[in-house]
Scaffold this motif. Structure first.
Motif, mmCIF file in Angstrom:
data_model
loop_
_atom_site.group_PDB
_atom_site.id
_atom_site.type_symbol
_atom_site.label_atom_id
_atom_site.label_comp_id
_atom_site.label_asym_id
_atom_site.label_seq_id
_atom_site.Cartn_x
_atom_site.Cartn_y
_atom_site.Cartn_z
ATOM 1 N N PRO A 168 0.827 -1.206 0.000
ATOM 2 C CA PRO A 168 0.000 0.000 0.000
ATOM 3 C C PRO A 168 0.857 1.250 0.000
ATOM 4 C CG PRO A 168 -0.752 -1.590 1.634
ATOM 5 C CD PRO A 168 0.601 -2.055 1.166
ATOM 6 N N GLY A 169 0.283 2.341 -0.534
ATOM 7 C CA GLY A 169 1.015 3.599 -0.539
ATOM 8 C C GLY A 169 0.977 4.236 -1.892
ATOM 9 N N PRO A 170 1.401 5.488 -1.998
ATOM 10 C CA PRO A 170 1.329 6.229 -3.249
ATOM 11 C C PRO A 170 2.005 5.528 -4.412
ATOM 12 C CG PRO A 170 1.811 7.716 -1.446
ATOM 13 C CD PRO A 170 1.900 6.320 -0.881
ATOM 14 N N GLU A 171 3.129 4.879 -4.182
ATOM 15 C CA GLU A 171 3.871 4.278 -5.283
ATOM 16 C C GLU A 171 3.776 2.761 -5.267
ATOM 17 O OE1 GLU A 171 5.077 6.030 -7.614
ATOM 18 O OE2 GLU A 171 4.734 7.952 -6.641
ATOM 19 N N GLY A 172 3.012 2.183 -4.374
ATOM 20 C CA GLY A 172 2.971 0.737 -4.248
ATOM 21 C C GLY A 172 1.929 0.099 -5.138
ATOM 22 N N GLY A 173 1.796 -1.235 -4.994
ATOM 23 C CA GLY A 173 0.847 -1.989 -5.783
ATOM 24 C C GLY A 173 -0.590 -1.611 -5.477
ATOM 25 N N ASP A 174 -0.815 -0.815 -4.446
ATOM 26 C CA ASP A 174 -2.148 -0.397 -4.052
ATOM 27 C C ASP A 174 -2.764 0.580 -5.056
ATOM 28 O OD1 ASP A 174 -3.603 1.761 -1.690
ATOM 29 O OD2 ASP A 174 -4.317 -0.252 -2.119
ATOM 30 N N PHE A 175 -1.964 1.184 -5.922
ATOM 31 C CA PHE A 175 -2.462 2.208 -6.836
ATOM 32 C C PHE A 175 -3.572 1.674 -7.744
ATOM 33 C CE2 PHE A 175 -2.471 4.513 -10.861
ATOM 34 C CZ PHE A 175 -2.588 5.824 -10.435
ATOM 35 N N ALA A 176 -3.407 0.455 -8.258
ATOM 36 C CA ALA A 176 -4.408 -0.108 -9.154
ATOM 37 C C ALA A 176 -5.739 -0.289 -8.436
ATOM 38 C CB ALA A 176 -3.922 -1.435 -9.727
ATOM 39 N N SER A 177 -5.686 -0.772 -7.199
ATOM 40 C CA SER A 177 -6.925 -0.966 -6.433
ATOM 41 C C SER A 177 -7.594 0.368 -6.155
ATOM 42 C CB SER A 177 -6.618 -1.684 -5.112
ATOM 43 O OG SER A 177 -6.054 -2.957 -5.345
ATOM 44 N N ARG A 178 -6.793 1.372 -5.816
ATOM 45 C CA ARG A 178 -7.359 2.684 -5.524
ATOM 46 C C ARG A 178 -7.938 3.329 -6.779
ATOM 47 N NH1 ARG A 178 -3.572 6.038 -4.313
ATOM 48 N NH2 ARG A 178 -1.764 4.675 -4.345
ATOM 49 N N ALA A 179 -7.306 3.099 -7.916
ATOM 50 C CA ALA A 179 -7.820 3.650 -9.174
ATOM 51 C C ALA A 179 -9.181 3.044 -9.506
ATOM 52 C CB ALA A 179 -6.835 3.384 -10.307
ATOM 53 N N ARG A 180 -9.304 1.740 -9.286
ATOM 54 C CA ARG A 180 -10.589 1.078 -9.556
ATOM 55 C C ARG A 180 -11.654 1.549 -8.570
ATOM 56 N NH1 ARG A 180 -7.210 -3.536 -10.653
ATOM 57 N NH2 ARG A 180 -7.312 -4.072 -12.868
ATOM 58 N N GLN A 181 -11.262 1.687 -7.296
ATOM 59 C CA GLN A 181 -12.219 2.146 -6.294
ATOM 60 C C GLN A 181 -12.659 3.569 -6.577
ATOM 61 O OE1 GLN A 181 -13.803 0.437 -3.876
ATOM 62 N NE2 GLN A 181 -14.960 2.340 -3.639
ATOM 63 N N ARG A 182 -11.765 4.364 -7.147
ATOM 64 C CA ARG A 182 -12.081 5.749 -7.458
ATOM 65 C C ARG A 182 -13.231 5.826 -8.471
ATOM 66 N NH1 ARG A 182 -11.574 10.471 -5.015
ATOM 67 N NH2 ARG A 182 -9.518 9.728 -4.308
ATOM 68 N N VAL A 183 -13.301 4.835 -9.370
ATOM 69 C CA VAL A 183 -14.387 4.809 -10.349
ATOM 70 C C VAL A 183 -15.731 4.671 -9.639
ATOM 71 C CG1 VAL A 183 -15.358 3.636 -12.350
ATOM 72 C CG2 VAL A 183 -12.873 3.810 -12.101
ATOM 73 N N SER A 184 -15.809 3.763 -8.678
ATOM 74 C CA SER A 184 -17.056 3.584 -7.923
ATOM 75 C C SER A 184 -17.383 4.837 -7.122
ATOM 76 C CB SER A 184 -16.934 2.378 -6.980
ATOM 77 O OG SER A 184 -16.750 1.188 -7.709
ATOM 78 N N THR A 185 -16.354 5.464 -6.540
ATOM 79 C CA THR A 185 -16.542 6.695 -5.773
ATOM 80 C C THR A 185 -17.082 7.802 -6.666
ATOM 81 O OG1 THR A 185 -14.702 6.067 -4.342
ATOM 82 C CG2 THR A 185 -15.391 8.373 -4.283
ATOM 83 N N LEU A 186 -16.518 7.890 -7.864
ATOM 84 C CA LEU A 186 -16.958 8.893 -8.838
ATOM 85 C C LEU A 186 -18.402 8.650 -9.248
ATOM 86 C CD1 LEU A 186 -16.299 11.203 -10.866
ATOM 87 C CD2 LEU A 186 -15.429 9.428 -12.424
ATOM 88 N N GLN A 187 -18.706 7.406 -9.566
ATOM 89 C CA GLN A 187 -20.059 7.076 -10.021
ATOM 90 C C GLN A 187 -21.108 7.286 -8.929
ATOM 91 O OE1 GLN A 187 -19.546 3.043 -11.388
ATOM 92 N NE2 GLN A 187 -18.860 3.669 -13.426
ATOM 93 N N SER A 188 -20.685 7.213 -7.671
ATOM 94 C CA SER A 188 -21.633 7.390 -6.561
ATOM 95 C C SER A 188 -21.925 8.857 -6.277
ATOM 96 C CB SER A 188 -21.088 6.709 -5.294
ATOM 97 O OG SER A 188 -19.925 7.378 -4.832
ATOM 98 N N GLY A 189 -21.198 9.766 -6.961
ATOM 99 C CA GLY A 189 -21.488 11.187 -6.831
ATOM 100 C C GLY A 189 -20.602 11.934 -5.852
ATOM 101 N N ASP A 190 -19.460 11.368 -5.492
ATOM 102 C CA ASP A 190 -18.535 12.039 -4.583
ATOM 103 C C ASP A 190 -18.141 13.411 -5.149
ATOM 104 O OD1 ASP A 190 -16.469 12.087 -2.337
ATOM 105 O OD2 ASP A 190 -15.159 12.195 -4.105
ATOM 106 N N ALA A 191 -18.337 14.460 -4.355
ATOM 107 C CA ALA A 191 -18.158 15.835 -4.834
ATOM 108 C C ALA A 191 -16.722 16.102 -5.288
ATOM 109 C CB ALA A 191 -18.563 16.823 -3.749
#
Length: 438
Positions: A61-84
């Motif tokens: 986990p972390g800004p440069e770690g393997g966690d980036f892909a998971s966070r990028a995918r989660q960001r899509v769901s966050t975006l679609q849910s209407g996060d300001a």
């Protein structure tokens, strides 16, 4: 018109996460204004590295770690849910993209405006209804935590039914959901009776499944045609696909500017007598027309190699060859007018070359109708090239201005001018302009 801009799939998840990491006020973030493709490639590189690290079990986990892909995918769901916050960044990214696209549209003569935007994001409020209605109709069911449809006749490599995922296990939506919402909107709200999906060949299975599900749900009636117009790849000189989202940077604007500059060099050498503004316009028509025509003259589901020299050649099945044929006829008409020669009310056919040209002209209407019915502009290109060749044979066998018989001369001039009209109309249908002279 439905201009499908406003994506918010995984690519935007990557972009938002990368922007948050580098900082919106950073020098790297400035690339979004100067070279957005470079910014995207940096985000993509980070995503791919994270994916590889996860597969190797080395992700951290972390800004440069393997966690980036998971966070990028989660960001899509966050975006679609209407996060300001996600919506704010996404809106800014789309606005920057639109500014770039409009410069491209102006260069290409594309007349789309912002009122035609109807991209993936515009269907967001319709996605849950798609899921609810498919589930209520017994068409979709939960499988491994995701809502899926298993359309009949689609099997995976294991010979098991292939799922079309409507809602992911994390609650997010994918392209299948959006495409179903879009096709439902287009048939029920827009009243579409014919829909062409001009998308890469690799998406063939996806669209077959989407169309199948839409038919089963009643959203794509039998009297409505939906067709995937498969698009092949553009290859570089090395035979590999020219890429923008990965690999070496390739910007369409730079490519178009190079085409115009190359054409300008040729015009400067051949026609230094023309006014500066006219040389500039001719170079634009030849450069942009050459690129457009090269793309459209290849069967849409075939690959072709991007070769600027071939695209701008004055010989062969190219836009400049056809543009030159038009300019040649216009030159004949100007000379005829200067000599007081007028065209007959209708073409006159006296010899085999004239007959061949007349018969070729008669094929324009049927060819144009077939091109529209089959979504095959390369057929129109082939026709126009054949017509230009028929005109060359006619002109060699049947001189116009040197003909002494006034009636024959007037009939030949009418035939030549009708050829000009068909060539101009045909090129216009392809979005290619024919200069007055070359």
């Amino acid at each position: 018109r439905q201009n499908h801009i406003g994506d918010w799939g995984t690519p935007f998840g990557m972009l938002i996460e990368h922007l948050l990491e580098v900082g919106e006020d950073s020098a790297e973030a400035d690339l979004l204004k100067t070279d957005p493709n470079a910014f995207y490639q940096a985000a993509r590189g980070k995503f791919d590295a994270a994916e590889a690290a996860q597969e190797a079990g080395a992700g951290t986990p972390g800004p440069e770690g393997g966690d980036f892909a998971s966070r990028a995918r989660q960001r899509v769901s966050t975006l679609q849910s209407g996060d300001a916050e996600s919506l704010r960044i996404w809106t800014n990214l789309v606005e920057l993209s639109k500014q770039y696209f409009h410069r491209i549209y102006d260069m290409l003569g594309v007349t789309l405006t912002d009122e035609h935007l109807a991209g993936e994001s515009s269907y967001n409020d319709l996605l849950e209804a798609v899921c609810t209605d498919l589930e209520a109709a017994g068409i979709a069911r939960i499988s491994d935590g995701a809502l899926c449809v298993f359309p009949e006749g689609f099997l995976g490599r294991d010979e098991q039914p292939l799922p079309l995922i409507i809602r992911k296990s994390d609650g997010g939506y994918g392209y299948a959901t959006t495409d179903l919402a879009a096709i439902r909107h287009r048939t029920t709200t827009l009243g579409a009776d014919r829909i062409a999906y001009v998308v890469g060949t690799a998406q063939e299975l996806h669209f077959q499944m989407v169309f199948s599900v839409a038919r089963e749900a009643g959203w794509l009636p039998e009297d409505v045609q939906a067709q995937h117009v498969k698009i092949g790849s553009v290859l570089g000189e090395d035979g590999k696909i020219l890429r923008t989202r990965s690999g070496s940077s390739l910007r369409l604007m730079a490519l178009l500017e190079e085409a115009v500059a190359t054409a300008r060099t040729v015009i400067e050498e051949l026609r230094p007598d023309l006014p500066e503004a006219e040389r500039e316009q001719i170079a634009h028509d030849i450069g942009i027309g050459g690129v457009k025509y090269a793309d459209l003259s290849t069967a849409h589901d075939s690959d072709y190699t991007f070769d600027l020299d071939r695209m701008l050649a004055l010989t062969g099945n190219t836009a400049p060859y056809l543009q030159y044929a038009v300019a040649r006829i216009r030159s004949i008409s100007r000379k005829a007018a200067a000599q007081g020669i007028t065209a007959a009310a209708a073409p006159q056919v006296e010899n085999d070359a004239e007959r061949a040209l007349a018969l070729a002209l008669l094929e324009f209407g049927p060819t144009l109708a077939a091109v529209g019915a089959e979504f095959e502009p390369h057929r129109l290109c082939a026709y126009l090239f054949s017509l230009a060749q028929a005109f060359t044979s006619f002109y060699e066998a049947s001189p116009i201005l040197k003909e002494s018989d006034e009636g024959i001369r007037a009939g030949r001039l009418a035939l030549a001018q009708l050829t000009e009209q068909v060539l101009v109309d045909g090129l216009d249908a392809l979005g290619v302009n024919a200069p007055q002279q070359m």
